[in-house]
Design a protein around this motif. Structure first.
Motif, short mmCIF file in Angstrom:
data_model
loop_
_atom_site.label_atom_id
_atom_site.label_comp_id
_atom_site.label_asym_id
_atom_site.label_seq_id
_atom_site.Cartn_x
_atom_site.Cartn_y
_atom_site.Cartn_z
N LEU A 32 2.94 0.30 -1.33
CA LEU A 32 4.03 -0.61 -1.60
C LEU A 32 3.59 -2.06 -1.68
O LEU A 32 4.22 -2.87 -2.38
CB LEU A 32 5.10 -0.49 -0.50
N PRO A 35 2.67 -3.43 -5.58
CA PRO A 35 3.78 -3.82 -6.47
C PRO A 35 4.67 -4.91 -5.88
O PRO A 35 5.23 -5.72 -6.62
CB PRO A 35 4.56 -2.52 -6.66
N LEU A 36 4.79 -4.95 -4.55
CA LEU A 36 5.61 -5.99 -3.94
C LEU A 36 4.99 -7.37 -4.10
O LEU A 36 5.69 -8.37 -4.26
CB LEU A 36 5.83 -5.69 -2.45
N LEU A 73 7.09 0.37 -10.95
CA LEU A 73 7.26 1.79 -10.61
C LEU A 73 6.15 2.61 -11.28
O LEU A 73 5.60 3.53 -10.68
CB LEU A 73 8.63 2.28 -11.06
N ILE A 76 3.00 2.26 -9.30
CA ILE A 76 2.97 3.15 -8.13
C ILE A 76 2.56 4.55 -8.54
O ILE A 76 1.70 5.18 -7.91
CB ILE A 76 4.34 3.17 -7.44
N THR A 125 7.68 7.57 -2.90
CA THR A 125 7.22 6.19 -2.76
C THR A 125 7.98 5.27 -3.71
O THR A 125 8.31 4.14 -3.35
CB THR A 125 5.71 6.10 -3.03
N CYS A 126 8.27 5.74 -4.92
CA CYS A 126 9.02 4.93 -5.89
C CYS A 126 10.42 4.61 -5.38
O CYS A 126 10.90 3.48 -5.54
CB CYS A 126 9.10 5.67 -7.22
N PHE A 129 10.27 1.95 -2.83
CA PHE A 129 10.09 0.66 -3.48
C PHE A 129 11.41 0.14 -4.05
O PHE A 129 11.72 -1.06 -3.94
CB PHE A 129 9.04 0.78 -4.59
N VAL A 132 13.36 -1.36 -1.31
CA VAL A 132 12.84 -2.66 -0.88
C VAL A 132 13.19 -3.74 -1.91
O VAL A 132 13.37 -4.91 -1.55
CB VAL A 132 11.31 -2.58 -0.67
N CYS A 133 13.31 -3.37 -3.18
CA CYS A 133 13.65 -4.34 -4.22
C CYS A 133 15.00 -4.99 -3.98
O CYS A 133 15.25 -6.11 -4.46
CB CYS A 133 13.65 -3.66 -5.59
#
Length: 271
Positions: A32, A35-36, A73, A76, A125-126, A129, A132-133
Motif C-alpha cells: 500500500l 501507491p499511496l 490499482l 498494486i 489489497t486493491c 487501497f 484508504v483513498c
C-alpha cells in the motif's frame, strides 16, 4: 480428473498463500505504501500541472488525483503479480514447488491454483487501497465497488499469468531486478496509468503512443477505470481476456515436464 481433487489442490495452495501473507505482516503495508506515495505526493505535486478533459468514462472535469487511482490499482496488481512469481522462483529453488509440481494432477491445474491464490490476495489489497483513498477525498459510488470486482479479477489474472510465464525463464531470485527494469517499469510507464494516451500524441510522442497502445497493461488499467464508473469497455475486456489465456498457455508450456523443471533435473540425477 475428479473435481474434488482440483478443489483440494486449490484450497491447499490458497491456504498456503494466505498463511504466508498473514505471517509477513509488512507485506500488506509495503503493497500500500507505494501507491499511496504516488497518490499523496505525486498527485499533489502535479495537481495544477495536469488537467484531465472530459473523456470517457468521465462526464465532467476531474482532478489528476482522481484520474490516477485506476492506474495505482493496476500498480498494486502488477507488483503483487511480480511478488507471487518471485515466491514461485524461491519455492522452486528450495524444492517446495518442485515437490508440488510432481503431484498427481495436470500441470495446468496446479499453475491455475497458484494463479487464483495470488489473484485473491491482490484483489483484497486493491479494496484496502480503495478504502484508504477515502482519506484523500477520492471516493466512488458504493455500487461501483462491486462493479469493479470482475475487472480487478481479470486484470490480476492477466498480470499473474504474465509473471508466471516469466518465472519459467528466471532461474534465480536475483534475476528479478532485471525483470523489474525491463518488464515491469516499462509496462507501467508506457500505459495510461499516469496520463491519458492522447497527451502523448498531442506532445508529438508517436512512438510512445503506439507502444502504449500495444501494452496489455494499458487495457487492464482502462478496464478498471471504466468499471469504477459503472461502465464497460469491450475492447479492453477482449484484450485483457485474450492476453490472460495466451500468457497462461505459455506458462503451462514452459512448465511442461518434457521441457521444464523435471527434464532439467534428470541429467543431474543421472550423473
Amino acid at each position: 480428473m475428479p473435481l474434488a481433487h482440483v478443489l483440494r489442490a486449490l484450497r491447499a495452495v490458497t491456504t498456503r498463500e494466505l498463511m504466508k501473507f498473514v505471517q509477513q505482516r509488512g507485506r500488506l503495508l509495503s503493497a500500500l505504501v507505494r501507491p499511496l506515495i504516488w497518490l499523496a505526493v505525486f498527485a499533489a505535486g502535479f495537481y495544477n500541472v495536469f488537467g484531465v478533459s472530459i473523456i470517457p468514462p468521465y462526464k465532467t472535469y476531474i482532478t489528476y488525483q482522481v484520474y490516477i487511482v485506476p492506474g495505482l490499482l493496476g500498480m498494486i496488481l502488477l507488483f503483487h503479480a511480480m511478488q507471487s512469481s518471485l515466491s514461485m522462483v524461491y519455492d522452486r529453488e528450495m524444492g517446495v514447488m518442485r515437490l508440488l509440481l510432481t503431484a498427481p494432477l495436470p500441470r495446468w491445474v496446479l499453475l491455475a491454483c497458484k494463479l487464483v491464490a495470488g489473484t485473491a490476495l491482490s484483489v483484497i489489497t486493491c479494496y484496502v487501497f480503495l478504502a484508504v483513498c477515502i482519506l484523500f477525498d477520492v471516493t466512488f459510488n458504493p455500487l461501483d465497488w462491486l462493479a469493479v470486482l470482475p475487472a480487478l479479477i481479470v486484470s490480476a489474472l492477466m498480470l499473474g499469468a504474465l509473471w508466471l510465464f516469466l518465472s519459467v525463464y528466471i532461474r534465480q531470485v536475483e534475476n528479478f531486478a532485471g525483470a523489474m527494469n525491463f518488464v515491469m517499469f516499462p509496462m507501467f510507464f508506457f500505459s495510461s496509468a499516469l496520463y491519458p494516451l492522447w497527451r502523448l500524441r498531442e506532445g508529438g510522442s508517436e512512438l510512445l503512443y503506439y507502444a502504449s497502445l500495444a501494452n496489455p497493461f494499458t487495457y487492464a488499467v482502462e478496464l478498471v477505470r471504466f468499471a469504477l464508473y459503472g461502465a464497460f469497455e469491450p475492447v479492453a475486456a477482449l484484450v485483457v481476456s485474450g492476453a490472460t489465456v495466451l500468457f497462461f498457455l505459455l506458462a503451462v508450456i514452459g512448465y511442461d515436464p518434457q521441457r521444464g523443471l523435471i527434464r532439467r533435473a534428470a541429467p543431474a540425477q543421472a550423473t
